[in-house]
Design an enzyme around this catalytic site. Structure first.
Site, PDB file in Angstrom:
ATOM      1  N   GLU A  49     -23.889   3.763  92.476  1.00 25.58           N
ATOM      2  CA  GLU A  49     -23.858   2.296  92.480  1.00 25.58           C
ATOM      3  C   GLU A  49     -22.423   1.860  92.770  1.00 25.58           C
ATOM      4  O   GLU A  49     -21.469   2.468  92.287  1.00 25.58           O
ATOM      5  CB  GLU A  49     -24.278   1.765  91.092  1.00 25.58           C
ATOM      6  CG  GLU A  49     -24.243   0.243  90.998  1.00 25.58           C
ATOM      7  CD  GLU A  49     -24.708  -0.299  89.629  1.00 25.58           C
ATOM      8  OE1 GLU A  49     -24.547   0.393  88.612  1.00 25.58           O
ATOM      9  OE2 GLU A  49     -25.240  -1.423  89.601  1.00 25.58           O
ATOM     10  N   LYS A 128     -30.873  -5.199  93.599  1.00 24.55           N
ATOM     11  CA  LYS A 128     -31.083  -5.003  92.149  1.00 24.55           C
ATOM     12  C   LYS A 128     -31.883  -6.179  91.586  1.00 24.55           C
ATOM     13  O   LYS A 128     -31.453  -7.339  91.669  1.00 24.55           O
ATOM     14  CB  LYS A 128     -29.721  -4.875  91.472  1.00 24.55           C
ATOM     15  CG  LYS A 128     -29.724  -4.373  90.038  1.00 24.55           C
ATOM     16  CD  LYS A 128     -28.270  -4.124  89.584  1.00 24.55           C
ATOM     17  CE  LYS A 128     -28.145  -3.432  88.238  1.00 24.55           C
ATOM     18  NZ  LYS A 128     -26.742  -3.135  87.890  1.00 24.55           N
ATOM     19  N   CYS A 170     -29.437   1.396  88.442  1.00 19.63           N
ATOM     20  CA  CYS A 170     -28.778   1.407  87.140  1.00 19.63           C
ATOM     21  C   CYS A 170     -29.584   0.769  85.993  1.00 19.63           C
ATOM     22  O   CYS A 170     -30.488   1.382  85.455  1.00 19.63           O
ATOM     23  CB  CYS A 170     -27.400   0.769  87.274  1.00 19.63           C
ATOM     24  SG  CYS A 170     -26.301   1.229  85.924  1.00 19.63           S
TER      25      CYS A 170
HETATM   26  N1  LIG Z   1     -24.356  -0.937  84.729  1.00 21.22           N
HETATM   27  C1  LIG Z   1     -25.650  -1.180  84.579  1.00 21.22           C
HETATM   28  O1  LIG Z   1     -26.284  -1.800  85.432  1.00 21.22           O
HETATM   29  C2  LIG Z   1     -26.411  -0.735  83.373  1.00 21.22           C
HETATM   30  C3  LIG Z   1     -25.788  -0.155  82.172  1.00 21.22           C
HETATM   31  O2  LIG Z   1     -24.621   0.212  82.131  1.00 21.22           O
HETATM   32  C4  LIG Z   1     -26.664  -0.048  81.006  1.00 21.22           C
HETATM   33  O3  LIG Z   1     -27.845  -0.432  81.114  1.00 21.22           O
HETATM   34  O4  LIG Z   1     -26.218   0.392  79.951  1.00 21.22           O
END
Ligand SMILES: NC(=O)CC(=O)C(=O)O
Length: 298
Positions: A49, A128, A170
């Site tokens: 990401e 996302k 993520c």
């Molecule tokens: N960074 C993200 O999108 C998610 C994350 O760090 C978490 O859900 O904990």
């Protein structure tokens, strides 16, 4: 007997690269490491990401690129063109982590993942859907929605000769519905470029990967940036692959490196035969989230 889900074995590589403030250097680093993974035989390669920029809402407008109309010009999106070229050079499917995207038409920013074929063609775009807005007092406050807008589609990509993968980013790992939909639409793997952090990562990263794997009896792969303690966001690292029995079959620590795993459709069939939850579901008692009015891109 070949599996219907994954037609032949597939070597997967997760490139846990460092991503700093220098965008051209990030693109070059991605190229070097993806080519290394392809030399090792990987045919599906994933990068993290926000691989072209530091992760933080303060950076998104500066690093954002315009992707539409597609294909974008080189000036509008150097990352699109770099990823397409890298996929071609590597002769591999490339899940290009994610980049901050700007849509001039709507004046909105997105966190967007681009997937390319081995010939460098764009196969899918995933914005996302679930934005990372959390507040753990004294530990971490992060609000993607201060700058970003959410996408609105489930993304499933058909990899010709292999089968289908689901792609999400993520925080979306926390939403079992997305994973269930992709798995029940026939994906053999769920791929998450991600950047958990040193607060949420230790307890939740592996747990969630194994949970999505055991729920759905598919491979789950999480690809993080390497940790940089000088950055404002401290990524958890620990890129990993969980198999359809929720066993972690490959993992790295927080430093730069590449994680490899052989994915095999017969392993999915074996696990589903032994514990046949796919046959035992009771859609006469509760609804099937993979049916009905779902917005998805295939
Ligand atoms: N960074 C993200 O999108 C998610 C994350 O760090 C978490 O859900 O904990």
């Amino acid at each position: 007997m070949a599996s219907d889900l994954l037609k032949k074995p597939l070597k997967l590589a997760l490139v846990q690269m460092a991503a700093g403030a220098d965008k051209p250097a990030n693109l070059q680093r991605a190229r070097t490491q993806v080519l290394e993974a392809s030399k090792a035989g990987a045919k599906l390669i994933v990068i993290p990401e926000c691989f072209n920029s530091p992760y933080g809402t303060q950076y998104f407008p500066k690093y954002a690129e315009t992707l539409l109309p597609s294909p974008p010009s080189r000036e509008d999106s150097p990352s699109f063109h770099a990823l397409s070229t890298i996929a071609k050079e590597a002769n591999a499917f490339l899940v290009g982590g994610s980049i901050p995207e700007y849509s001039p038409a709507t004046k909105k920013y997105f966190n967007t993942s681009l997937t390319f074929s081995p010939s460098g063609d764009l196969l899918a775009t995933h914005r996302k859907v679930h934005l990372f807005d959390i507040n753990i007092p004294g530990k971490i406050t992060f609000k993607e929605s201060e700058v970003l807008s959410p996408g609105n589609k489930v993304t499933i990509v058909d990899l010709p000769e292999y089968g289908k993968i689901g792609i999400a980013i993520c925080y979306e790992l926390r939403f079992p519905e997305l994973a269930m939909i992709a798995a029940r639409k026939g994906c053999f793997a769920l791929i998450y470029p991600g950047a958990f952090n040193t607060t949420t990562g230790p307890l939740h990263w592996e747990l969630l990967a194994r949970a999505r794997a055991v729920d759905n009896q598919v491979y789950v792969a999480l690809c993080s940036p390497a940790r940089d303690m000088d950055a404002s966001y401290h990524a958890w690292g620990h890129s990993l692959v969980a198999d359809p029995n929720a066993e972690v079959i490959a993992e790295i620590d927080e430093k730069e490196g590449i994680v490899y795993a052989e994915l095999n459709g017969e392993r999915i069939d074996e696990i589903r035969k032994g514990i046949p939850i796919y046959k035992h579901r009771r859609f006469d008692v509760y609804p099937d989230v993979s049916e009905g009015d779902i917005k998805y891109e295939e």
